[in-house]
Design an enzyme around this catalytic site. Structure first.
Site, PDB file in Angstrom:
ATOM      1  N   GLU A  41       0.625  -1.460  -0.349  1.00 45.13           N
ATOM      2  CA  GLU A  41      -0.021  -0.083  -0.176  1.00 45.13           C
ATOM      3  C   GLU A  41       0.625   1.279   0.447  1.00 45.13           C
ATOM      4  O   GLU A  41       2.059   1.486   0.565  1.00 45.13           O
ATOM      5  CB  GLU A  41      -0.721  -0.069   1.205  1.00 45.13           C
ATOM      6  CG  GLU A  41      -1.913  -1.215   1.437  1.00 45.13           C
ATOM      7  CD  GLU A  41      -3.137  -1.236   2.678  1.00 45.13           C
ATOM      8  OE1 GLU A  41      -4.071  -2.151   2.220  1.00 45.13           O
ATOM      9  OE2 GLU A  41      -2.368  -0.805   3.343  1.00 45.13           O
ATOM     10  N   CYS A  65       6.606  -7.007   7.377  1.00 43.09           N
ATOM     11  CA  CYS A  65       7.419  -6.791   7.920  1.00 43.09           C
ATOM     12  C   CYS A  65       8.061  -7.694   9.915  1.00 43.09           C
ATOM     13  O   CYS A  65       6.970  -8.524   9.698  1.00 43.09           O
ATOM     14  CB  CYS A  65       6.909  -5.025   8.883  1.00 43.09           C
ATOM     15  SG  CYS A  65       9.070  -4.739   9.675  1.00 43.09           S
ATOM     16  N   CYS A 117       3.438   8.246   1.280  1.00 47.59           N
ATOM     17  CA  CYS A 117       3.411   7.723   2.202  1.00 47.59           C
ATOM     18  C   CYS A 117       3.697   5.577   1.459  1.00 47.59           C
ATOM     19  O   CYS A 117       3.286   5.580   0.881  1.00 47.59           O
ATOM     20  CB  CYS A 117       2.542   7.247   4.075  1.00 47.59           C
ATOM     21  SG  CYS A 117       3.356   6.179   4.978  1.00 47.59           S
ATOM     22  N   CYS A 151       6.317  -5.188  15.112  1.00 44.01           N
ATOM     23  CA  CYS A 151       5.797  -4.512  16.976  1.00 44.01           C
ATOM     24  C   CYS A 151       4.718  -5.235  16.715  1.00 44.01           C
ATOM     25  O   CYS A 151       3.528  -4.861  15.925  1.00 44.01           O
ATOM     26  CB  CYS A 151       5.620  -3.349  16.507  1.00 44.01           C
ATOM     27  SG  CYS A 151       8.091  -2.570  15.582  1.00 44.01           S
ATOM     28  N   CYS A 179      -1.141   5.449  10.188  1.00 42.15           N
ATOM     29  CA  CYS A 179      -0.054   5.505  10.596  1.00 42.15           C
ATOM     30  C   CYS A 179      -0.300   3.700  11.420  1.00 42.15           C
ATOM     31  O   CYS A 179      -1.616   3.706  12.064  1.00 42.15           O
ATOM     32  CB  CYS A 179       0.247   5.872  12.126  1.00 42.15           C
ATOM     33  SG  CYS A 179       1.358   7.264  11.347  1.00 42.15           S
ATOM     34  N   CYS A 216       1.739  -3.041  15.024  1.00 44.29           N
ATOM     35  CA  CYS A 216       1.084  -2.536  14.206  1.00 44.29           C
ATOM     36  C   CYS A 216       0.495  -3.822  13.105  1.00 44.29           C
ATOM     37  O   CYS A 216       0.837  -4.412  13.377  1.00 44.29           O
ATOM     38  CB  CYS A 216       2.904  -2.346  13.808  1.00 44.29           C
ATOM     39  SG  CYS A 216       2.787  -1.901  12.144  1.00 44.29           S
TER      40      CYS A 216
HETATM   41  N1  SAH Z   1       8.888   0.600   9.811  1.00 46.36           N
HETATM   42  C1  SAH Z   1       9.145   2.378   9.953  1.00 46.36           C
HETATM   43  C2  SAH Z   1       8.007   2.659   8.945  1.00 46.36           C
HETATM   44  C3  SAH Z   1       6.687   2.232   8.874  1.00 46.36           C
HETATM   45  S1  SAH Z   1       5.540   2.533  10.704  1.00 46.36           S
HETATM   46  C4  SAH Z   1       8.940   2.314  11.787  1.00 46.36           C
HETATM   47  O1  SAH Z   1       8.809   1.497  12.108  1.00 46.36           O
HETATM   48  O2  SAH Z   1       9.230   3.362  11.834  1.00 46.36           O
HETATM   49  C5  SAH Z   1       5.000   4.118  10.261  1.00 46.36           C
HETATM   50  C6  SAH Z   1       5.133   4.876  11.766  1.00 46.36           C
HETATM   51  O3  SAH Z   1       3.897   4.675  12.192  1.00 46.36           O
HETATM   52  C7  SAH Z   1       6.083   4.108  12.711  1.00 46.36           C
HETATM   53  O4  SAH Z   1       6.668   5.392  13.384  1.00 46.36           O
HETATM   54  C8  SAH Z   1       4.935   3.304  13.606  1.00 46.36           C
HETATM   55  O5  SAH Z   1       5.617   2.653  14.711  1.00 46.36           O
HETATM   56  C9  SAH Z   1       4.338   3.658  13.295  1.00 46.36           C
HETATM   57  N2  SAH Z   1       2.653   2.585  13.963  1.00 46.36           N
HETATM   58  C10 SAH Z   1       2.761   1.489  13.437  1.00 46.36           C
HETATM   59  N3  SAH Z   1       1.582   1.091  13.601  1.00 46.36           N
HETATM   60  C11 SAH Z   1       0.872   2.459  14.160  1.00 46.36           C
HETATM   61  C12 SAH Z   1      -0.101   2.105  14.791  1.00 46.36           C
HETATM   62  N4  SAH Z   1      -1.374   1.042  15.112  1.00 46.36           N
HETATM   63  N5  SAH Z   1      -1.320   3.606  15.171  1.00 46.36           N
HETATM   64  C13 SAH Z   1      -0.192   4.318  14.560  1.00 46.36           C
HETATM   65  N6  SAH Z   1       1.177   4.516  14.582  1.00 46.36           N
HETATM   66  C14 SAH Z   1       1.296   3.219  14.607  1.00 46.36           C
HETATM   67 FE1  SF4 Z   2       7.426  -2.931  10.851  1.00 46.26          FE
HETATM   68 FE2  SF4 Z   2       5.098  -1.957  11.839  1.00 46.26          FE
HETATM   69 FE3  SF4 Z   2       6.674  -1.826  13.613  1.00 46.26          FE
HETATM   70 FE4  SF4 Z   2       7.343  -0.853  11.506  1.00 46.26          FE
HETATM   71  S1  SF4 Z   2       6.252  -0.708  13.401  1.00 46.26           S
HETATM   72  S2  SF4 Z   2       8.849  -1.863  12.262  1.00 46.26           S
HETATM   73  S3  SF4 Z   2       6.613  -2.210  10.106  1.00 46.26           S
HETATM   74  S4  SF4 Z   2       6.264  -4.221  12.521  1.00 46.26           S
END
Ligand code: SAH
Ligand code: SF4
Length: 395
Positions: free
Chosen positions: A90, A110, A103, A114, A347, A117
């Site tokens: 996406e 990934c 974006c 996390c 995000c 996420c």
């Molecule tokens: N992998 C990279 C970039 C992609 S995520 C990273 O983690 O930085 C982009 C941002 O969205 C990151 O700061 C991530 O932690 C945040 N993010 C992930 N899941 C989210 C969620 N469910 N709600 C709000 N922010 C989120």
């Molecule tokens: Fe991967 Fe999502 Fe963690 Fe970013 S926030 S490193 S996309 S698992």
């Protein structure tokens, strides 16, 4: 057929040489592709005919097939691109007055996993190629120019954030040429401040990026201490906060910006207490025991829920109180506006379709919720479980 979107300008020069053409032709060709959105060699009228003919039989501008497009009430656009073998990624366009931010995704899925996420929950399929990263920008820029009726030379996309699906610094080899295409004056001509790489903290690659292409850096912190960060961002077990901050400080030696953006996703009852705000303030000021602090700006992101996360967004008053602690302490703190959440484009909601080839998603469902629920029930200040220091296993 060679996909011309895979090359930065140096790479395109090498390719021209391989075709028996002069290197400098690459600049003209690069401009046709990335400044005018042209795919058809026959239309590239100022190129030598020999090059046009060779290109027609040997190379393509390989755009990604669009599987779907959704437009949110606030004008945010989300494209789902088919990248083959059951994977789809996406890309999100966020219009704002005077600017347009794209974006971009760097991986199908990934592997960092996390806790909060949606991409992480899906698991990991594969790295995107440079061409697949650049194709997201190429499609968005020229599609939007057509739709908005922009004059030649006017740009639809003024800022790029590597904040889509995936951990960009775990796909460094493909990322670097893509960044160079974005920054190239004969390409998209974006300044280094308008291109942001967001990372969960891949320390060695932060150092590489500093030396190769120091664009703006955002670091996903999400917790003020290693105990909690180990659970929310499993990569922290490999690269704990002290090492991450040291890498960020050394990044700033070379970066065009004089601060790092720290992202902090606000999770109800998990990382949003006043004590945790105080701990975060101490950490960035350098009184938290990890060295000498960090020149940073903090961006609080209200958690965007997705099914199966089991987590909740912090209430607005808690976010405001958390921000106030940091601001009073002298740290520039902003709260990110949620955009496009009615089409799951905000995000952390990007999920595309990913064949989980690592089964990381299954592991997360089995292993994580129990520990987090325990933490929700027992706020950090009153926690009694043993500290998580000591030996760290690779994430
Ligand atoms: N992998 C990279 C970039 C992609 S995520 C990273 O983690 O930085 C982009 C941002 O969205 C990151 O700061 C991530 O932690 C945040 N993010 C992930 N899941 C989210 C969620 N469910 N709600 C709000 N922010 C989120
Ligand atoms: Fe991967 Fe999502 Fe963690 Fe970013 S926030 S490193 S996309 S698992």
């Amino acid at each position: 057929m060679v996909n011309l979107l895979q090359f930065d300008r140096v790479g395109l020069g090498d390719f021209c040489e391989q075709l028996g053409e002069k290197r400098f032709r690459a600049t003209q060709l690069f401009r046709w592709i990335h400044q005018r959105g042209e795919r058809d060699p026959a239309a590239m009228t100022d190129l030598a005919r020999s090059l046009r003919e060779k290109m027609a039989s040997r190379a393509v501008v390989g755009a990604l097939p669009v599987a779907s497009e959704q437009v949110a009430a606030d004008g945010t656009i989300k494209w789902l691109f088919d990248v083959g073998a059951g994977d789809a990624i996406e890309t999100v366009f966020i219009p704002e007055p005077g600017r347009g931010t794209l974006c971009i995704s760097s991986q199908a899925g990934c592997a960092v996993n996390c806790r909060f996420c949606s991409t992480g929950h899906q698991g990991f399929s594969r790295n995107l190629s440079t061409a697949e990263i650049v194709a997201q920008l190429w499609h968005a820029e020229f599609e939007l120019r057509r739709r908005l009726g922009l004059a030649p030379g006017e740009r639809a996309i003024t800022n790029v954030v590597m904040m889509g699906m995936g951990e960009p610094l775990q796909n460094y080899a493909a990322l670097l040429p893509a960044l160079r295409v974005m920054l190239d004056d004969h390409g998209y001509g974006l300044s280094r401040r308008r291109v942001t790489v967001s990372t969960s903290g891949v320390v060695p690659m932060i150092e590489r990026l500093r030396d190769d292409c120091p664009v703006a850096l955002a670091v996903s912190l999400h917790a003020p201490d290693d105990g909690l960060r180990d659970e929310l961002v499993p990569l922290n077990r490999k690269y704990p906060i002290a090492e991450l901050f040291a890498a960020c400080r050394s990044y700033l030696d070379r970066a065009p910006r004089d601060f790092i953006t720290l992202e902090y996703c606000m999770l109800d009852g998990v990382n949003d207490s006043a004590e945790q705000a105080g701990a975060l303030l101490a950490l960035v000021r350098g009184s938290g025991g990890t060295g000498s602090g960090l020149a940073c700006k903090i961006n609080l992101i209200p958690f965007n829920p997705f099914p199966a996360s089991g987590l909740h967004r912090s209430p607005p008053e808690r976010v405001a109180a958390f921000a106030a602690v940091l601001q009073t302490g002298g740290i520039v703190t902003t709260v990110r506006k949620t955009r496009g959440d009615d089409i799951a484009a905000a995000c952390g909601q990007l999920a595309g379709e990913v064949q989980d080839r690592t089964r990381v998603g299954e592991r997360s469902v089995r292993a994580l919720p129990v520990r987090i629920e325990h933490r929700v029930a027992a706020p950090l200040s009153r926690r009694t479980d043993p500290p998580t220091g000591g030996a760290r296993s690779p994430a």
